[in-house]
Design a protein around this motif. Structure first.
Motif, PDB file in Angstrom:
ATOM      1  N   ARG B  46       0.668  -1.080   0.090  1.00  0.00           N
ATOM      2  CA  ARG B  46       0.187   0.141   0.243  1.00  0.00           C
ATOM      3  C   ARG B  46       0.561   0.693   0.071  1.00  0.00           C
ATOM      4  NH1 ARG B  46      -5.316  -0.406   2.032  1.00  0.00           N
ATOM      5  NH2 ARG B  46      -5.110   1.432   3.226  1.00  0.00           N
ATOM      6  N   ASN B  49       1.186   2.830  -3.862  1.00  0.00           N
ATOM      7  CA  ASN B  49       0.768   3.756  -4.678  1.00  0.00           C
ATOM      8  C   ASN B  49       0.415   5.271  -3.258  1.00  0.00           C
ATOM      9  OD1 ASN B  49      -1.613   2.649  -3.148  1.00  0.00           O
ATOM     10  ND2 ASN B  49      -2.570   2.759  -5.396  1.00  0.00           N
ATOM     11  N   LEU B  51      -0.896   5.261  -0.682  1.00  0.00           N
ATOM     12  CA  LEU B  51      -2.140   4.536   0.120  1.00  0.00           C
ATOM     13  C   LEU B  51      -1.821   4.638   1.957  1.00  0.00           C
ATOM     14  CD1 LEU B  51      -4.699   1.777  -1.460  1.00  0.00           C
ATOM     15  CD2 LEU B  51      -5.183   4.153  -0.692  1.00  0.00           C
ATOM     16  N   ARG B  77      -1.161   7.576  -9.594  1.00  0.00           N
ATOM     17  CA  ARG B  77      -2.184   5.869  -9.220  1.00  0.00           C
ATOM     18  C   ARG B  77      -2.440   5.755 -10.384  1.00  0.00           C
ATOM     19  NH1 ARG B  77      -4.356   8.743  -4.073  1.00  0.00           N
ATOM     20  NH2 ARG B  77      -2.781   7.814  -2.425  1.00  0.00           N
ATOM     21  N   ARG B  78      -2.848   6.297 -11.825  1.00  0.00           N
ATOM     22  CA  ARG B  78      -3.130   5.899 -13.354  1.00  0.00           C
ATOM     23  C   ARG B  78      -2.614   5.070 -13.465  1.00  0.00           C
ATOM     24  NH1 ARG B  78      -5.078  11.385 -16.322  1.00  0.00           N
ATOM     25  NH2 ARG B  78      -6.131  12.422 -14.351  1.00  0.00           N
ATOM     26  N   PHE B  82      -4.502  -1.108  -8.361  1.00  0.00           N
ATOM     27  CA  PHE B  82      -4.574  -2.130  -7.311  1.00  0.00           C
ATOM     28  C   PHE B  82      -5.733  -2.772  -7.088  1.00  0.00           C
ATOM     29  CE2 PHE B  82      -3.988  -2.411  -2.652  1.00  0.00           C
ATOM     30  CZ  PHE B  82      -3.498  -2.149  -2.454  1.00  0.00           C
ATOM     31  N   PHE B  84      -7.949  -4.839  -3.968  1.00  0.00           N
ATOM     32  CA  PHE B  84      -8.167  -4.464  -2.976  1.00  0.00           C
ATOM     33  C   PHE B  84      -8.656  -6.977  -2.267  1.00  0.00           C
ATOM     34  CE2 PHE B  84      -9.099  -0.626  -4.044  1.00  0.00           C
ATOM     35  CZ  PHE B  84      -7.891   0.281  -2.865  1.00  0.00           C
ATOM     36  N   ARG B 150     -11.487  -4.482 -13.846  1.00  0.00           N
ATOM     37  CA  ARG B 150     -12.010  -2.144 -13.322  1.00  0.00           C
ATOM     38  C   ARG B 150     -10.112  -2.197 -13.590  1.00  0.00           C
ATOM     39  NH1 ARG B 150     -14.941  -0.285  -7.853  1.00  0.00           N
ATOM     40  NH2 ARG B 150     -12.466  -0.896  -6.842  1.00  0.00           N
ATOM     41  N   SER B 151      -9.127  -3.230 -12.871  1.00  0.00           N
ATOM     42  CA  SER B 151      -8.530  -1.963 -12.541  1.00  0.00           C
ATOM     43  C   SER B 151      -6.997  -2.206 -13.776  1.00  0.00           C
ATOM     44  CB  SER B 151      -6.809  -3.165 -11.938  1.00  0.00           C
ATOM     45  OG  SER B 151      -7.383  -2.810 -10.382  1.00  0.00           O
TER      46      SER B 151
END
Lengths: 232, 242, 248
Positions: B46, B49, B51, B77-78, B82, B84, B150-151
């Protein structure tokens, strides 16, 4: 009971006219107070969400004051005390412009604005922080994450309490009768003292209120189904 | 591609979760992070990026120092996908909207273009027919596959997985691992925190072993599994076999 | 303002008592307590009926709740005022008229609070009791309700605050309570409405705010004890990873 119901005595043209004008005032009062309370409530919620200490404190105070004093007392305060505090020009303007209606509307709206801001706030808090994280992990900025991901979910989560408070607001407009606003409850009492047909007229008024409440509940269910978290 | 230089992180004055981590991930590599729970694996991944903030040291991604004040964290971050442990799909959006949101809003992709791409990605994770579904209608395995799609929609050169199968029922682990395996060695740089040692053995180029915030091993899987150097890594592997 | 309080504190606190009916703040609190105490058993009955295995019972209870929820409290109060004396065949004092309205109205709202408390319990509780051999009612009264009521204690205090606020509407039918006393005082003094209604508002605020705060305190305590309890693993709280970008 031996009581003979006689609805013809209360459902004459004259009294139907009174009832209709009562309904009209009730609806106007509800609509006005509803719009005002949502506007103020949203502003309060946004202000609180800034996490800027004085703003948070100010909003919290506003909310506690309005949630912990009976609405009737707030209405009486706006009606009897507020005009004394306001500048004279405002007072004169109020007196010329149906002050009961306007003051009742403001009092009801301010009280419910507190509840609405709390409903929105708890909606915001109910969105898991991981949603925010996921948004940020794509590279969305704070504002983008809030507007695409957090706020839409918060609004959906807030629908049930918002509907609930809209219904309560509508019902609470009856309190305006205490300062002489000619809304439905007031007109009902007028017809009662005119005809002594207490049960009939109160039955009619009660049914009218319940019908209007059911419309609000049904609209709420529709909103929940259409926009709620479980919406498909 | 990703480099850690003397990275340290504390929670409060007492608890040091990352202890002087120094390591490098090369372009296109697959690195698996393992270690006992509480060892700092999730924290480490984490920090890449941002977080998680770090207290000292330097993390560089693609030549850019990510924890520098001047770094544009959103732009960074683009470039880093990531995934989860808990999927974190957006429950108020359909699968299609979950996947197309970032490309449309961040890359200015048109809706038809983004949707076409999303369908390809869904096909790749085997969920073409779920485009119109909502997250609450998906199983855990399906949710995680959508999250991976999605990532990927942002075409990131790097993708990070934080225990992607830990929240899944056992029978769904396979389908998700299969998707991740399919991504490995396609040019994308991957880091994955996982307890699935079979996956590590089959797919990883290198295995990192963390314990109490210290990176104790950085080895090829064959070497790590057959001949771990550090006694704590030996014990960890022995415990797993039981 | 102090002068008004000094000269009229008995009127505001107890009304005409002992030379006349009890009124003022004490009457307000007694009204709310009597209302809550009497509404409670009715509310439990409605709540249990709302989740009854028998559909007709559920429907009747749901009907009652929805009709009452659709009525303004003032309408309920007027019904209590006109219809209760007819129903019981003798005149009722203002005090008991208001209590009657509070019971009618609050039972429906309290019932929903209790039902929410019951439905928030894990299904395993009922199953465990049933598999020990307890019947439906004993499961309900020995296992489910004690937990549900304990868990909804904060919400019940919140409901008590609502009752206190609703008693103010006794003013409309001239029940001797706190708002009515202030109204009387206002028409006696005529020229000091700001002071009189400030005293009224501040007093209500102190009473209700104290209760609301204690409800919040209790809620946190209950939440904590639940986390520590058997089976309830403390929710993992990550050290805020977004410390630099606070979540609103």
């Amino acid at each position: 009971m031996g009581y003979e119901f006689d609805f013809s005595a209360v459902l004459t043209d004259q009294y139907i006219g009174w009832l209709l004008s009562g309904i009209r005032i009730t609806l106007m009062l509800s609509a006005g107070a509803w719009l005002l309370s949502f506007a103020v409530g949203t502003a309060l919620a946004v202000l609180r969400a800034t996490n800027f200490k004085p703003a948070v404190w100010l909003v919290a105070t506003f909310v506690e004051i309005h949630q912990n004093i009976p609405l009737l007392v707030q209405v009486l305060f706006w009606y009897f005390a507020m005009p004394e505090i306001l500048p004279e020009a405002w007072r004169d303007w109020l007196n010329q412009n149906n002050s009961e209606f306007i003051l009742a509307m403001i009092a009801i709206a301010m009280c419910h604005a507190a509840y609405i801001s709390e409903a929105l706030r708890s909606g915001l808090r109910a969105v898991p922080v991981t949603q925010y994280e996921a948004g940020r992990s794509f590279g969305f900025s704070y504002l983008q994450t809030m507007s695409y991901i957090v706020v839409p979910q918060a609004l959906r989560l807030s629908i049930p309490p918002l509907v609930n408070h809209s219904l309560l607001l509508f019902k609470n407009t009856s309190i305006a009768m205490a300062i002489g606003v000619h809304e439905l409850t007031y007109q009902t009492r007028q017809i009662d003292s005119d005809t002594f047909r207490t049960f009939e007229i109160f039955l009619v008024a009660t049914i009218l209120y319940i019908l209007m409440s059911f419309v609000i509940m049904a609209a709420g269910n529709l909103a929940e189904r259409r926009f709620g978290m479980g919406a498909r | 591609m990703i480099s850690f230089e003397n990275v340290n992180k504390w929670y409060g004055p007492e608890l040091q979760v990352l202890n002087d981590v120094t390591a490098e991930v090369n372009k296109g590599e697959v690195v698996v992070l393992c270690g006992p729970s509480g060892s700092g694996k999730t924290t480490l991944i984490r920090t890449i990026n941002r977080l998680e903030p770090i207290n000292s040291g330097k993390i560089t991604v693609n030549g850019q120092e990510t924890h520098a004040k001047s770094a544009n964290v959103n732009r960074l971050r683009r470039e880093i996908g990531f995934v989860f442990q808990q999927f974190n799909l957006f429950p108020h959006m359909s699968v299609m909207d979950n996947i197309t949101l970032a490309p449309r809003k961040l890359k200015g992709m048109s809706r038809p273009e983004a949707e076409e791409k999303a369908l390809k990605l869904l096909a790749r994770v085997g969920l073409e027919e779920k485009a119109g579904a909502y997250p609450s209608q998906l199983s855990g395995g399906q949710s995680q596959r959508v999250a991976i799609a999605r990532s990927l929609a942002m075409d990131p050169p790097i993708i990070l997985f934080d225990e992607p199968t830990s929240a899944l029922d056992p029978e769904m682990v396979g389908e998700v691992l299969a998707v991740i395996k399919g991504l490995a060695h396609t040019g994308i740089t991957m880091m994955c925190v996982t307890h699935e040692m079979g996956f590590a053995r089959d797919v990883a180029d290198r295995v990192w072993f963390l314990d109490k915030g210290v990176l104790l091993e950085d080895a090829k899987p064959g070497e790590f599994f057959s001949n771990p150097k550090h006694p704590r890594a030996q014990r960890f592997l022995a415990d797993l076999r039981h | 303002m102090w002068e008004i309080i000094q000269n009229n504190w008995t009127l505001l606190l107890v009304g005409q008592y002992p030379n006349g009916p009890l009124g003022g703040l004490v009457a307000t609190l007694l009204l709310a307590m009597a209302g809550l105490a009497l509404a409670f058993p009715v509310a439990i009955t409605i709540a249990v009926a709302r989740i009854s295995p028998y559909r007709p019972i559920r429907l009747v209870a749901a009907g009652i709740v929805h009709v009452v929820r659709g009525m303004p409290f003032l309408m309920v109060l007027f019904w209590s005022y006109f219809a209760l004396p007819v129903l019981i065949g003798r005149p009722l004092s203002g005090f008991w008229t208001l209590v009657g309205a509070l019971v009618l109205y609050e039972s429906a709202y309290l019932a929903e609070v209790i039902r929410a408390g019951i439905q928030a319990l894990p299904k395993g509780q009922e199953e465990a009791a049933r598999s020990l051999g307890f019947g439906y009612f004993r499961t309900l009264f020995l296992v489910i309700l004690p937990q549900a009521l304990y868990n909804s204690l904060p919400a019940l205090i919140g409901q008590f605050v609502s009752l206190i606020k609703e008693t103010s509407l006794g003013y409309v039918i001239s029940v001797n309570e706190f708002t009515y006393a202030a109204g009387q005082l206002n028409s006696q003094l005529l020229v000091q409405p700001v002071e009189v209604f400030s005293i009224l508002a501040i007093t209500y605020f102190i009473v209700c705010f104290t209760l609301t705060q204690s409800a919040r305190w209790l809620e946190q305590r209950i939440a904590r004890s639940r986390q520590g309890g058997p089976g309830g693993r403390a929710a993992q709280t990550l050290p805020n990873p977004l410390a630099t970008e606070p979540m609103p």
